[in-house]
Write a protein that holds these residues in place. Structure first.
Motif, PDB file in Angstrom:
ATOM      1  N   ARG A 190     -99.878 -89.309  17.494  1.00  0.00           N
ATOM      2  CA  ARG A 190    -101.257 -89.539  17.944  1.00  0.00           C
ATOM      3  C   ARG A 190    -102.220 -89.263  16.792  1.00  0.00           C
ATOM      4  N   MET A 201    -104.847 -86.400  11.710  1.00  0.00           N
ATOM      5  CA  MET A 201    -106.119 -86.185  11.014  1.00  0.00           C
ATOM      6  C   MET A 201    -105.892 -85.968   9.519  1.00  0.00           C
ATOM      7  N   THR A 249    -100.735 -93.804  15.493  1.00  0.00           N
ATOM      8  CA  THR A 249    -101.520 -93.504  14.299  1.00  0.00           C
ATOM      9  C   THR A 249    -101.162 -94.423  13.137  1.00  0.00           C
ATOM     10  N   PHE A 291    -105.356 -87.897  16.958  1.00  0.00           N
ATOM     11  CA  PHE A 291    -106.060 -86.617  17.026  1.00  0.00           C
ATOM     12  C   PHE A 291    -105.067 -85.462  17.137  1.00  0.00           C
ATOM     13  N   THR A 292    -104.224 -85.374  16.122  1.00  0.00           N
ATOM     14  CA  THR A 292    -103.336 -84.237  15.917  1.00  0.00           C
ATOM     15  C   THR A 292    -103.518 -83.784  14.480  1.00  0.00           C
ATOM     16  N   SER A 334    -101.620 -95.081  21.216  1.00  0.00           N
ATOM     17  CA  SER A 334    -101.595 -93.799  20.486  1.00  0.00           C
ATOM     18  C   SER A 334    -100.669 -93.872  19.281  1.00  0.00           C
TER      19      SER A 334
END
Length: 450
Positions: free
Chosen positions: A136, A143, A87, A138-139, A85
């Protein structure tokens, strides 16, 4: 006098911090530095390597596959970043892959506008993505970073690709005003990215040089104030990319971008190892490392269990942040314990020191010296500074004060005997002796020989 002592300790702590930061960053840069040196040697000797491989006949087919190898490393970086996780790791590897593909196809010399644009954005991206290594994907922030990266790719492709003349013509037919602006942007970017300095960096525009210079400065500042392995990995990747951009040959792009991806991969593995084996707060090895050390002890060793006296009361009085500073101080001095001691954070306010190959009479002088060192080192607690932002009210508030408190430790020491044959038994015995030391008045060393 109190103020001068406080100032003296402040500068001493500052000097220790500087030394710690340099030492930590320097150690983390060893592997990236070694990989960059090897890569530089390979680039220098590349013609001879190609000639040697070409003479080998069948090995020449392998040479043709080398330009694809960087993509394998970038893919591994994306997979590892996804697994943990991370990014920064995901998007950093993706940015390197896209940049390498663009540079391998178009180059970065005069006239190669896409390549020049890539070398402006990539160094800035590497720094910004290094700040997202604990985020992460998908935050909202993850994004947003992905959206910015996609926007950069599309912008460079649309405005810097000289082959998109049909798109310009179509835009002019649909809207002459929009088409004119579109063509004007392309012309300006061509002039901007083809502006090369007389410093011999013909493959790197002035804007690209500014971008790399800015990234180097902010990276160094970041690693000084907040050193970490993943940040060091991104800095190493930046150095590798810069060397590839300065040389500007296809083999330099291939080797140095491969190295950049490999540095990110290796430092990510090292960071994962540190998270598993090292205590984040104190920097000492943690319980997992302690357990593995105990599995590999011989028949002769000494185990010391160390506990901070009245630590719960200290936390309740001065707060957990101050308590964390005490733990760091205890751990820093414990890491310097002599006698070949291996030191660990056991948990909470308790620490462990193991002396492999030693007997109690050999280890006790080093343990007692450590206890005295802690006892004789005053811990200074600074009150909170002024909170008022109003300039007229600042002079009416009391000046920040300092308070000197005494921190002590109690220590229990044990070694193997006929009844205590396993390290776990010896540790339990040392822990029981530790509580005897606390009942005896604290701030003392007790051993199984007492």
């Amino acid at each position: 006098m109190a103020l001068s002592r406080s100032s003296l300790q402040f500068w001493q702590l500052a000097r220790v911090r500087v030394g710690f930061s340099i030492k930590k960053v320097g150690y983390s840069l060893l592997v990236p530095g070694l990989l960059i040196i090897i890569s530089s040697i390979m680039v220098y000797w590349w013609p001879d390597l190609v000639r040697t491989v070409g003479d080998a006949g069948k090995a020449n087919a392998l040479l043709q596959l080398l330009p694809v190898l960087p993509y394998a490393v970038f893919s591994a970086g994306v997979i590892m970043g996804w697994r943990y996780s991370n990014t920064g790791m995901i998007l950093g590897s993706a940015a390197l892959a896209l940049s390498y593909g663009c540079l391998a196809a178009t180059g970065s010399g005069p006239g190669a506008v896409m390549g020049a644009g890539v070398l402006v954005m990539l160094p800035i991206d590497l720094f910004l993505l290094s700040l997202l290594t604990k985020r992460r994907l998908f935050t909202s922030l993850g994004m947003a970073a992905l959206s910015v990266l996609v926007f950069q790719i599309l912008s460079i492709w649309i405005f810097c690709e000289p082959g998109l003349t049909d798109l310009v013509n179509t835009t002019q037919q649909l809207s002459p005003e929009l088409g004119k602006r579109f063509a004007d942007i392309q012309t300006r970017l061509n002039l901007l990215f083809n502006n090369h300095s007389p410093l011999g960096m013909e493959h790197l525009s002035i804007l690209g040089q500014v971008a790399f210079c800015w990234s180097f400065i902010v990276f160094i500042a970041r690693l000084y104030f907040a050193p970490d392995q993943l940040g060091t990995g991104f800095f190493g990747a930046l150095c590798a990319v810069f060397l590839g951009a300065v040389i500007g040959s296809p083999q330099a792009y291939m080797i140095f971008f491969f190295t950049a991806g490999l540095i990110l991969l290796v430092t990510s593995i090292e960071a994962s190892f540190s998270m598993a084996y090292m205590d984040e707060l104190t920097g000492l090895p943690g319980r997992r490392s302690l357990n593995e050390t105990m599995l590999n002890l011989g028949r002769k060793y000494v185990i010391a269990m160390i506990d901070i006296d009245h630590f719960k009361k200290f936390n309740d009085t001065y707060g957990h942040k101050t308590g964390d500073q005490v733990l760091k101080m205890i751990a820093t001095r414990l890491g310097k314990m002599g006698g070949g001691a291996k030191t660990f954070r056991y948990g909470g306010e308790e620490f462990t020191a193991i002396f492999p190959g030693k007997e109690i009479f050999e280890a006790l002088p080093h343990i007692e010296k450590y206890r005295l060192d802690i006892e004789n080192t005053p811990f200074i607690i600074r009150s909170k500074g002024r909170k008022t932002s109003n300039a007229s009210a600042r002079g009416k508030e009391p000046a920040p004060t300092t308070k000197r408190v005494k921190v002590t430790v109690s220590i229990g020491v044990a070694e193997p005997t006929r009844a205590l044959t396993k390290p776990e038994q010896v540790m339990k015995a040392a822990d029981k002796i530790l509580y005897k030391a606390k009942k005896s008045g604290r701030n003392c060393v007790k051993s199984s020989q007492d």
